[in-house]
Design an enzyme around this catalytic site. Sequence first.
Site, PDB file in Angstrom:
ATOM      1  N   GLY C  12       0.843  -1.201   0.000  1.00  0.00           N
ATOM      2  CA  GLY C  12       0.000   0.000   0.000  1.00  0.00           C
ATOM      3  C   GLY C  12       0.864   1.231   0.000  1.00  0.00           C
ATOM      4  O   GLY C  12       1.880   1.300   0.688  1.00  0.00           O
ATOM      5  N   ALA C  16       0.159   6.348   4.773  1.00  0.00           N
ATOM      6  CA  ALA C  16       0.809   5.480   5.752  1.00  0.00           C
ATOM      7  C   ALA C  16       1.924   4.655   5.103  1.00  0.00           C
ATOM      8  O   ALA C  16       3.032   4.560   5.642  1.00  0.00           O
ATOM      9  CB  ALA C  16      -0.221   4.563   6.396  1.00  0.00           C
ATOM     10  N   PHE C 115     -10.950  23.041  14.416  1.00  0.00           N
ATOM     11  CA  PHE C 115     -11.658  21.882  13.884  1.00  0.00           C
ATOM     12  C   PHE C 115     -12.545  21.336  14.997  1.00  0.00           C
ATOM     13  O   PHE C 115     -12.281  21.563  16.178  1.00  0.00           O
ATOM     14  CB  PHE C 115     -10.627  20.821  13.469  1.00  0.00           C
ATOM     15  N   ASP C 216      -8.540  -4.874   1.926  1.00  0.00           N
ATOM     16  CA  ASP C 216      -7.741  -6.064   1.635  1.00  0.00           C
ATOM     17  C   ASP C 216      -6.776  -6.394   2.776  1.00  0.00           C
ATOM     18  O   ASP C 216      -6.614  -7.562   3.146  1.00  0.00           O
ATOM     19  CB  ASP C 216      -6.917  -5.866   0.351  1.00  0.00           C
ATOM     20  N   GLN C 235     -17.385   5.464  10.945  1.00  0.00           N
ATOM     21  CA  GLN C 235     -17.868   6.843  10.949  1.00  0.00           C
ATOM     22  C   GLN C 235     -18.636   7.146   9.666  1.00  0.00           C
ATOM     23  O   GLN C 235     -18.167   6.829   8.572  1.00  0.00           O
ATOM     24  CB  GLN C 235     -16.682   7.793  11.058  1.00  0.00           C
ATOM     25  N   HIS C 237     -20.657  10.147   7.408  1.00  0.00           N
ATOM     26  CA  HIS C 237     -20.693  11.594   7.232  1.00  0.00           C
ATOM     27  C   HIS C 237     -22.077  11.968   6.721  1.00  0.00           C
ATOM     28  O   HIS C 237     -22.574  11.336   5.788  1.00  0.00           O
ATOM     29  CB  HIS C 237     -19.609  12.015   6.234  1.00  0.00           C
ATOM     30  N   LEU C 247     -17.911  14.013  -0.761  1.00  0.00           N
ATOM     31  CA  LEU C 247     -18.184  14.683   0.493  1.00  0.00           C
ATOM     32  C   LEU C 247     -18.454  16.176   0.309  1.00  0.00           C
ATOM     33  O   LEU C 247     -17.706  16.861  -0.368  1.00  0.00           O
ATOM     34  CB  LEU C 247     -16.946  14.496   1.374  1.00  0.00           C
ATOM     35  N   GLU C 250     -18.620  20.129   6.084  1.00  0.00           N
ATOM     36  CA  GLU C 250     -19.419  20.780   7.119  1.00  0.00           C
ATOM     37  C   GLU C 250     -19.468  22.286   6.909  1.00  0.00           C
ATOM     38  O   GLU C 250     -20.331  22.963   7.444  1.00  0.00           O
ATOM     39  CB  GLU C 250     -18.790  20.502   8.501  1.00  0.00           C
ATOM     40  N   ARG C 283     -22.030  14.962  13.649  1.00  0.00           N
ATOM     41  CA  ARG C 283     -22.199  14.152  12.450  1.00  0.00           C
ATOM     42  C   ARG C 283     -23.204  13.029  12.633  1.00  0.00           C
ATOM     43  O   ARG C 283     -24.067  12.807  11.787  1.00  0.00           O
ATOM     44  CB  ARG C 283     -20.860  13.526  12.060  1.00  0.00           C
ATOM     45  N   HIS C 348     -17.602   6.916   5.947  1.00  0.00           N
ATOM     46  CA  HIS C 348     -16.511   7.871   5.752  1.00  0.00           C
ATOM     47  C   HIS C 348     -15.162   7.351   6.243  1.00  0.00           C
ATOM     48  O   HIS C 348     -14.145   7.513   5.579  1.00  0.00           O
ATOM     49  CB  HIS C 348     -16.863   9.163   6.475  1.00  0.00           C
ATOM     50  N   GLU C 372      -5.189   3.708   8.041  1.00  0.00           N
ATOM     51  CA  GLU C 372      -6.596   3.434   8.321  1.00  0.00           C
ATOM     52  C   GLU C 372      -6.886   1.949   8.471  1.00  0.00           C
ATOM     53  O   GLU C 372      -7.826   1.555   9.160  1.00  0.00           O
ATOM     54  CB  GLU C 372      -7.497   4.037   7.217  1.00  0.00           C
ATOM     55  N   ARG C 383     -13.469   9.046  15.457  1.00  0.00           N
ATOM     56  CA  ARG C 383     -12.283   9.800  15.047  1.00  0.00           C
ATOM     57  C   ARG C 383     -12.603  11.277  14.959  1.00  0.00           C
ATOM     58  O   ARG C 383     -13.626  11.663  14.400  1.00  0.00           O
ATOM     59  CB  ARG C 383     -11.800   9.318  13.689  1.00  0.00           C
ATOM     60  N   LEU C 389      -4.801  11.893   9.260  1.00  0.00           N
ATOM     61  CA  LEU C 389      -3.540  12.160   8.556  1.00  0.00           C
ATOM     62  C   LEU C 389      -2.328  12.086   9.488  1.00  0.00           C
ATOM     63  O   LEU C 389      -1.319  11.462   9.132  1.00  0.00           O
ATOM     64  CB  LEU C 389      -3.622  13.495   7.805  1.00  0.00           C
TER      65      LEU C 389
HETATM   66  C1  LIG Z   1     -13.146  12.338   1.452  1.00  0.00           C
HETATM   67  C2  LIG Z   1     -12.255  12.112   2.630  1.00  0.00           C
HETATM   68  C3  LIG Z   1     -11.789  13.203   3.354  1.00  0.00           C
HETATM   69  C4  LIG Z   1     -10.946  13.026   4.447  1.00  0.00           C
HETATM   70  N1  LIG Z   1     -10.481  14.122   5.107  1.00  0.00           N
HETATM   71  C5  LIG Z   1      -9.605  13.963   6.137  1.00  0.00           C
HETATM   72  C6  LIG Z   1      -9.036  15.087   6.790  1.00  0.00           C
HETATM   73  O1  LIG Z   1      -9.328  16.224   6.464  1.00  0.00           O
HETATM   74  N2  LIG Z   1      -8.161  14.892   7.786  1.00  0.00           N
HETATM   75  C7  LIG Z   1      -7.793  13.649   8.169  1.00  0.00           C
HETATM   76  O2  LIG Z   1      -6.976  13.554   9.063  1.00  0.00           O
HETATM   77  N3  LIG Z   1      -8.292  12.565   7.559  1.00  0.00           N
HETATM   78  C8  LIG Z   1      -9.204  12.676   6.559  1.00  0.00           C
HETATM   79  N4  LIG Z   1      -9.720  11.567   5.941  1.00  0.00           N
HETATM   80  C9  LIG Z   1      -9.256  10.232   6.345  1.00  0.00           C
HETATM   81  C10 LIG Z   1      -7.903   9.897   5.732  1.00  0.00           C
HETATM   82  O3  LIG Z   1      -7.747  10.549   4.510  1.00  0.00           O
HETATM   83  C11 LIG Z   1      -7.715   8.407   5.476  1.00  0.00           C
HETATM   84  O4  LIG Z   1      -7.980   7.714   6.628  1.00  0.00           O
HETATM   85  C12 LIG Z   1      -6.286   8.111   5.069  1.00  0.00           C
HETATM   86  O5  LIG Z   1      -5.936   8.858   3.962  1.00  0.00           O
HETATM   87  C13 LIG Z   1      -6.018   6.667   4.786  1.00  0.00           C
HETATM   88  O6  LIG Z   1      -4.657   6.535   4.345  1.00  0.00           O
HETATM   89  P1  LIG Z   1      -3.923   5.183   4.177  1.00  0.00           P
HETATM   90  O7  LIG Z   1      -2.515   5.461   3.846  1.00  0.00           O
HETATM   91  O8  LIG Z   1      -4.179   4.334   5.344  1.00  0.00           O
HETATM   92  O9  LIG Z   1      -4.666   4.502   2.948  1.00  0.00           O
HETATM   93  P2  LIG Z   1      -4.878   4.942   1.434  1.00  0.00           P
HETATM   94  O10 LIG Z   1      -4.410   6.308   1.161  1.00  0.00           O
HETATM   95  O11 LIG Z   1      -6.265   4.595   1.091  1.00  0.00           O
HETATM   96  O12 LIG Z   1      -3.908   3.987   0.662  1.00  0.00           O
HETATM   97  C14 LIG Z   1      -4.144   2.622   0.524  1.00  0.00           C
HETATM   98  C15 LIG Z   1      -3.047   2.051  -0.333  1.00  0.00           C
HETATM   99  O13 LIG Z   1      -3.075   0.656  -0.245  1.00  0.00           O
HETATM  100  C16 LIG Z   1      -2.994   0.089  -1.522  1.00  0.00           C
HETATM  101  N5  LIG Z   1      -3.668  -1.198  -1.476  1.00  0.00           N
HETATM  102  C17 LIG Z   1      -4.889  -1.481  -0.987  1.00  0.00           C
HETATM  103  N6  LIG Z   1      -5.152  -2.787  -1.116  1.00  0.00           N
HETATM  104  C18 LIG Z   1      -4.070  -3.349  -1.697  1.00  0.00           C
HETATM  105  C19 LIG Z   1      -3.742  -4.664  -2.105  1.00  0.00           C
HETATM  106  N7  LIG Z   1      -4.571  -5.673  -1.932  1.00  0.00           N
HETATM  107  N8  LIG Z   1      -2.547  -4.866  -2.687  1.00  0.00           N
HETATM  108  C20 LIG Z   1      -1.678  -3.847  -2.889  1.00  0.00           C
HETATM  109  N9  LIG Z   1      -1.945  -2.602  -2.513  1.00  0.00           N
HETATM  110  C21 LIG Z   1      -3.125  -2.351  -1.925  1.00  0.00           C
HETATM  111  C22 LIG Z   1      -3.612   1.103  -2.430  1.00  0.00           C
HETATM  112  O14 LIG Z   1      -3.091   0.992  -3.714  1.00  0.00           O
HETATM  113  C23 LIG Z   1      -3.183   2.401  -1.788  1.00  0.00           C
HETATM  114  O15 LIG Z   1      -1.924   2.781  -2.283  1.00  0.00           O
HETATM  115  C24 LIG Z   1     -10.580  11.724   4.847  1.00  0.00           C
HETATM  116  C25 LIG Z   1     -11.037  10.631   4.129  1.00  0.00           C
HETATM  117  C26 LIG Z   1     -11.882  10.806   3.035  1.00  0.00           C
HETATM  118  C27 LIG Z   1     -12.380   9.620   2.306  1.00  0.00           C
END
Ligand SMILES: Cc1cc2nc3c(=O)[nH]c(=O)nc-3n(C[C@H](O)[C@H](O)[C@H](O)COP(=O)(O)OP(=O)(O)OC[C@H]3O[C@@H](n4cnc5c(N)ncnc54)[C@H](O)[C@@H]3O)c2cc1C
Lengths: 285, 130, 611, 121
Positions: C12, C16, C115, C216, C235, C237, C247, C250, C283, C348, C372, C383, C389
Site C-alpha cells: 500500500g 501510511a 476543527f 484487503d 464513521q 458523514h 463529500l 461541514e 455528524r 466515511h 486506516e 475519530r 492524517l
Molecule cells: C473524502 C475524505 C476526506 C478526508 N479528510 C480527512 C481530513 O481532512 N483529515 C484527516 O486527518 N483525515 C481525513 N480523511 C481520512 C484519511 O484521509 C484516510 O484515513 C487516510 O488517507 C487513509 O490513508 P492510508 O494510507 O491508510 O490509505 P490509502 O491512502 O487509502 O492507501 C491505501 C493504499 O493501499 C494500496 N492497497 C490497498 N489494497 C491493496 C492490495 N490488496 N494490494 C496492494 N496494494 C493495496 C492502495 O493501492 C493504496 O496505495 C478523509 C477521508 C476521506 C475519504
Amino acid sequence: MSTQVQERESETETEETSEHQERRLSEKRERAGMRERAETDLSETDETVRIKVFRYDPEVEGKKDPRFDTFEVPFTKGMTVLDSLIYARDHFDSSLTFRHSCRQAICGSDALFVNGAQRLGCKTQMVDLEWPVRIEPLPHAEVVKDLVVDMEHFYEQMEAVEPYFQTNDLPEGEEQRQTRENREKVKMSTRCIWCSACMSSCNIAAGDNEYLGPAAINKAYRFAMDEREGEEMKEHRLNIIEQEHGVWRCQTQFSCTEVCPKDIPLTEHIQELKREAVKSNLKFW
Amino acid sequence: MSQSYDRGLIEDFGRWQEFSAGMWAWIFHKFTGWVLIGYLFTHVAVLSTATVDGATYTQTLQGLESLLLVRFLEVGLLAVAAFHILNGVRLLFVDLGVGIESQDKAFYAALIATAAITVASIPTFLVGAF
Amino acid sequence: MTIHEHDVIVVGAGGAGLRAAIAADEEGADVAMVTKLHPVRSHTGAAEGGINAALRDGDDWELHAYDTMKGSDYLGDAPAIETLAQDAPEEVIQLEHWGMPFSREDDGRVSQRPFGGLSFPRTTYAGAETGHHLLHTMYEQVVKRGIQVYDEFYVSQLAVTDHDDPEDRECHGCVAYDIKSGDVAGFRARNGVILATGGDGQVFDHTTNAVANTGDGPAMAYRAGVPVEDMEFVQFHPTTLPSTGVLISEGVRGEGGILYNGEGERFMFEHGYANNAGELASRDVVSRAELTEVNEGRGINDEYVYLDMRHLGEERIYDRLENIIHLAEDFEGVNPVEEPMPVKPGQHYHMGGIETSEHGETCVNGLYAAGECACASVHGSNRLGGNALPELIVFGARAGHHAAGRDLGEAEVPIGPSAESEPEEGLDTPVEPGALDSTDGDVAADGAMVEPTEVVEHAVEHERTRIEEMLEGDGTNHAEIREDLQTAMTENVNVFREKEGLKKALEVIRECRERYQDVAVSDPSRTFNTDLIHTIETRNLIDIAETITLGALARDEFRGAHWRREHQERKDEGWLKHTMISWNDGTPKLYYKPVVLEGENKEYEPKVRSY
Amino acid sequence: MAEHYSSFEPKGTRWLLQRITAAFLVVVLAYHFLLLHFVNHAADITFAGTQVRMSQVGYFSTMVLFLVTAAFHGVNGVYNALVNQGLDGTQKTVVKWSLVAAGTLLVVQGTRVASAMTGLF
Ligand SMILES: Cc1cc2nc3c(=O)[nH]c(=O)nc-3n(C[C@H](O)[C@H](O)[C@H](O)COP(=O)(O)OP(=O)(O)OC[C@H]3O[C@@H](n4cnc5c(N)ncnc54)[C@H](O)[C@@H]3O)c2cc1C
Ligand code: HEM
Ligand code: SF4
Ligand code: F3S
Ligand code: FES
C-alpha cells in the site's frame, strides 16, 4: 448525551480567485443553461444513453482487432461518464476495463478521450456531452487493454525533472518560512494529479517522445518557483527544463491548458519558465 | 508481457475537428511561416536578375506583374504575411505572459484582421492587371 | 516463479505506506512498495481538511491527547494516543521540510485552523487539498530516495507460517498479482511486511471512500491470524452526494446551509432532532436524523434530503464555498446556487482495523500495519476530524523504523490473543460466521516448513491455483454478490443498528459467502484483468462486513459512532473494552481486551462527552 | 549542487533570437509591404527606382538586415518545426547543416543582389 461533537470544518480557504477560476466559473454559468435544455429534452425522450466504447485486448480472440462496443445505459440525473462505464461493466460486460478509483477527480486514474477531448470520466457529466458518447483511451499513449493505456512514459517524464524538494539549510525543529505570495504563486502548479490528459493533448509531445511535456514542466515550475529552495537550486532547475527536449519544445498550442481538469495554467507556467531561463542565461553573458 | 496497441499517427491530425483555437493558430502559423520562407528564397532568386543588368530586372518584374496569376498570388502572400505577423504578435504577447487568458480571442482577432486587410488590399493589388 | 526479495515490503502506498517506506529507508533498509494503485492514486489524496499537530505556543501534545481521548469516547488506548500527539508536530515539520505546500500565515509560518472537538486551532492544512499535498510530497521523497515501487501489483495473500497460536506465526512476505502482465509473483521480506492498505468503505454501497478501498489488508491479516479490533466503529458523514458519495464539507452548514426534507420542512428543528444546534449538531446526530426522515417517507426519491444554501446569496457562496459549487456540478449535475443539493449519509472512515501496538506491530512476527487499515487504537469509537492524517505519518514512520530494526522500546499497548480479558460467550448469531469449509491456505505452510523462502513459494503456489480456478471456471459474477452485500450492510449496519437488522445482515453475509463459493471471472484475459481483482476484493469485503456486524451485534451500548436502538446510552461499567475478533482458522472468535487509560503522566477519567 | 556550466545556452538563445527577429520583422516587413505594394505599386517597379532607394545607405543597410533576420528567422523556424516533429540523430544533423547552408546561401546571394542594385560596386 454521548456524542455531541461540534465538528465544524471550514474547508474553504479564503483565497483570491485567479483569472482561471473566473473563467471556469463563467463557463459553468453558461453550461447551466445547456443542462436545463438537455434535461427537458430528456424527460420527453428515452431515458437511456448510448455509449460507444473502444475495446481491445491483445490476448482475447475477437478483441485483438480494436473495435467499438455500444452499450445502452439507463440515464440518471447526475450521471458521469465514469458512472456509465461502471454500469456497463457491472451489468453488461464484466471484462470492460478502465482505471478508476476515487470518483472525485483527485486520483487522476480515469483520464479518457471522450467525444474527442481528454477528460476525467468521473468529472464529466453526461448531460454536458453530445449523445451518443464516444469513449476512447487517451490518444498518443499505447493501449494496454480497452481504455487502459500505458502510463510508464508519462511517469518517466514526470520523474525526469527531479520532482522533489531540495534545499540545504533547514531550520532546526521548526518550519521554513514562506511568504503567502510565494505560496500563492506555486499554488496552481501543486494541484496536478498526474492524469496525463495534458500530455495526451499536446501534439509536440506526440511527435517528440523525449519532450518533457506540460505536466513535467509544470512540476519543475512548482519547485523552481518555490522560494524555499533558494536561488542556487533554481539555477539547477532551470538547467533541467532547458535541455533540448525541455521548455523550448513547447509551441504554445494551449491544448494542455484547455484539457487540464485541475485548471492549471500550464502554458503560462511553461512560458514563464522560458523567460526565467532566458533571464538567467543573460546574466552570464 | 502484454503487447500494446499503438494507434499511430492517425491520432495526430485525424482529429482536426476537435482542435481548439491554440491548435489552429499553431497550424496556421506553421503553414504561413513555411510559405514565407519559401517565398523569400524565390524572391531573392527573382531579384537576382538585378545582377545581370537593370533592364533584365525591370523586364522580369514587370513581366511577372502583368500576369494575373501573380497578382492573385500576391494577395495570397499578403494574407499569409498578415496572418503570420498578427499571430506572431499574439505569440510574442504569449511569450511575455501578457493576456494569456485571451489567447483564443487574440487568435480570432488575428483571423478577422487578416481577412479585412486582405479584402481591403485587393483593389490595390489588382489595379492595372486587367 | 518470480520471487522478489527485500528487507522490508510495504503493502500500500497511501500516506501510511509512503511514510513507512521512507522510514525504513531512513534506517538503511532495502525497502520496496507493492501497491495495487500507483502511489499518487491512493485515497489519501482525497482528504481535504487538515492534519492535527500541536505546533504553537499555548498548545501542547497533552491537550491534543486529551482531546483525542475525549473524542474517542474513552475507547482509545492512552499510549497510542499520546504517541500520536507527541510525534505529530515533528512529523508535520518533517513534511514541511520535504516541501509540502502548507497554507501560510503573514509571518510565513504554516497556518492552523480550528476543527471540531479540538480545544486549540491545531489543524494544519494546505488549502482544501491537504491530503493531496501530503500524498504527493511523500511520493516525491520516495522518488528521490529511489525506493522501488511495484505499482499495479495486487497483494492477495500474506506468506505466514501456520503455527497453531497466531503469536508464534511468522510473516515472511506476500504474494502479488501483477495486474498488467498477469504474473503471480512472490515477495520475500527479510525483516517485515507492513500493511498500509487504507480504508474499507466499499463494504457499504454509499461511501466517501475510493472504489479501491476494499479492506484487503485487514482481511488478509485477519485470515492469517491477526485479530481485528473495534470493527463496529464506522464513521458516517451526513452530507455526501447521493450518486457518488463525494463529500460536501461541514463548511456549508457552518456558513448557514439548511437541511430540508421532501415536504420542505426544516426537520432538524421541526422534528426535534436537535432543537439547539439544528443543522450544526454532530455528524452522527445529523446522519440519523436524515435517515429517519427518509425511512419515514419524508425523503426525496426515498433516498436523500436537501441541503440548501441558496439563501446565502450567490456572492457569499462564490466567496466562501466556491469549491462546493464545483463538486455539486461536476459530480451531481446540480448547480447549488440555483437548486438545493441532494445529500445523504455515507460511510466515511473506519476506526477499527488490524490490531497493532503503538509501534505498528501485530501479534504475528514480522507483520506490521499502519494507517486506516490498522487500529492502534487512537480513534477509539470516534475519530476527530484531522486526526487520521497524523495517524498515517506517525504510525507509518514507527512501523517503518521498527520493521527496519530500530529499537523503539517495549510497546505498552498489548497485542495478540493473549491480551484477552474475557471471551464473548453466548453471542446470539442466526448463522455460523466464518469459513464455510476448509480454510486451507489462509496461512501458508505447514508447521514443519520453516525455510522462509519456501513459505513464500507455498503461498505463491496457492494463489496461482486459486486464480487459475477463478479464470477458468464458470460461475457467478462477483458484482451481484458485492451489490447485495453492500445493500444489506447499508440497510442494517449503518448509522442505525438494531438487533434484528444486524442478524439479518449476518444471514445475508452468509448467503454471500455461499454464493461466492462458485464465483468465476468471465474475462479470461491475463492482461489487466480488473474483473479478477474485483472478484478477489469481494471476498475480502465479505470477511470485513462480517466482523463489523459481529462487533456491532456484540456491543450493546451507544458509544461514539456506534448506536444501538435498544441501548441508547454509553455503558462505562461493562464496555470500557475493545471488541476483538480473531479468525481462529475459520471459526471466528470474539473476545475483549481492556482499554488502556493509563497515560504517561496521568490516568484518563471517562467523562461525559459533551461539547 | 550543479554549477551553471554554460553561460551560452544555444537552445534558449535561438528561442530568444527567434522572438527578437520576429519583433524586428513586424516593423520591417510591414514597411516593406507598404512601400513596395502600396506606395510604389509592384507593377511600376523599375531597376532605376530600386537603384535610387538602394543607394541610400540607411535603406540599404535596413534591407540587408531585413534579409539576414528573415533568413535566420525563417530557417530557424523550419529547423524547429522539423525537430518538433521528432527529427533526430544523423538526419537531424544533416538537416541542420543543409539549412545552415541554405540560409547562408540566401544571405550571400541576397547581399550580392542588393549590392548590384546599388550600382555602386
Ligand atoms: C473524502 C475524505 C476526506 C478526508 N479528510 C480527512 C481530513 O481532512 N483529515 C484527516 O486527518 N483525515 C481525513 N480523511 C481520512 C484519511 O484521509 C484516510 O484515513 C487516510 O488517507 C487513509 O490513508 P492510508 O494510507 O491508510 O490509505 P490509502 O491512502 O487509502 O492507501 C491505501 C493504499 O493501499 C494500496 N492497497 C490497498 N489494497 C491493496 C492490495 N490488496 N494490494 C496492494 N496494494 C493495496 C492502495 O493501492 C493504496 O496505495 C478523509 C477521508 C476521506 C475519504
Ligand atoms: C513579420 C513579422 C514576423 C513575425 C512577428 C513572426 C513571428 C514568428 C514567431 C513568433 C515564430 C515562432 C513560432 C514558435 O516558435 O512558436 C515564427 C516562426 C516562423 N516564422 Fe515568422 N515571423 C515574422 C516574419 C517571418 C518571415 C518574413 C518569415 C519568412 C522568411 C517567417 C518565417 C517563419 C517560419 C518558417 C517559422 C517557423 C514556423 C513553424 O513553426 O513551422 N516569419 N514567426
Ligand atoms: S497538469 Fe493537469 S492535465 Fe496534466 S497531468 Fe496534471 S492534472 Fe492532469
Ligand atoms: S499543448 Fe504542448 S505545445 Fe505547449 S502549450 Fe501545451 S505543451
Ligand atoms: S476516478 Fe479518480 S480522478 Fe476520476
